[in-house]
Design an enzyme around this catalytic site. Structure first.
Site, PDB file in Angstrom:
ATOM      1  CG  HIS A  17     -32.653  68.106  19.237  1.00  0.00           C
ATOM      2  ND1 HIS A  17     -33.393  69.275  18.736  1.00  0.00           N
ATOM      3  CD2 HIS A  17     -32.582  68.087  20.420  1.00  0.00           C
ATOM      4  CE1 HIS A  17     -33.359  70.019  19.451  1.00  0.00           C
ATOM      5  NE2 HIS A  17     -33.113  69.235  20.544  1.00  0.00           N
ATOM      6  CE  LYS A  41     -34.859  76.540  25.376  1.00  0.00           C
ATOM      7  NZ  LYS A  41     -33.889  75.847  25.103  1.00  0.00           N
ATOM      8  NE  ARG A  90     -26.087  72.112  22.834  1.00  0.00           N
ATOM      9  CZ  ARG A  90     -26.470  73.077  22.530  1.00  0.00           C
ATOM     10  NH1 ARG A  90     -27.418  73.863  20.780  1.00  0.00           N
ATOM     11  NH2 ARG A  90     -27.478  73.935  23.686  1.00  0.00           N
ATOM     12  CB  SER A 128     -33.815  74.456  18.940  1.00  0.00           C
ATOM     13  OG  SER A 128     -34.139  73.710  18.970  1.00  0.00           O
TER      14      SER A 128
END
Length: 161
Positions: A17, A41, A90, A128
């Site tokens: 990030h 999440k 990514r 994360s």
């Protein structure tokens, strides 16, 4: 003035990030990093904690502002005069989902553009979720999160064990 928004859950912010933030801050006059709600999440840190962690991490960038919002990103952007959404990618799998979201955002506001920023190759594996898993097991986090927040992540992970 060119204004962009980098939205995400940032739970917690990773070196990946931070790489996207650094590169975006070099391109835009002002960059808003916005901690958004992601109902899919289960966060380790609450939104206010994430904002604080990010603020400490990006303090070296004078044109970066950290905020949180529970509204649609397009509405948030309209309130700040932003025209560009930054999305870090990514892998190709990230593109599929982000492309769909970019089309929805463009449908909501024709003036919004999404800039896809490929991850630096050394962070393509990093998320994360990976950070939280490594922290849970007491792994060395120096290769995963900014040094300013390693202790915070370790302390929070101890409560999750």
């Amino acid at each position: 003035m060119s204004i962009a928004v980098y939205p995400g859950s940032f739970d917690p912010i990773t070196l990946g990030h931070l790489n996207v933030i650094r590169r975006s801050a070099a391109v835009f006059d002002k960059l808003y990093v916005c901690v958004m709600v992601n109902s899919g999440k289960d966060p380790m840190f609450n939104r206010e904690e994430r904002v604080e962690l990010i603020k400490r991490t990006v303090a070296r960038f004078p044109n970066v502002v950290v905020e949180t919002s529970n509204e649609l990103v397009v509405k948030y952007m309209q309130g700040r005069g932003a025209k560009v959404i930054i999305k870090g990618l990514r892998a190709v799998s990230d593109f599929d989902r982000e492309f769909q979201i970019a089309l929805v955002n463009r449908k909501l506001d024709q003036g919004i553009e999404t800039f896809f920023m490929p991850s630096s190759e050394k962070y393509t594996y990093l998320s994360s979720t990976v950070v939280k898993e490594m922290a849970k097991y007491g792994a060395d986090l120096r290769a995963f999160v900014p040094k300013e927040i390693i202790e915070d992540v370790q302390k929070k992970a101890e409560k999750w064990r």
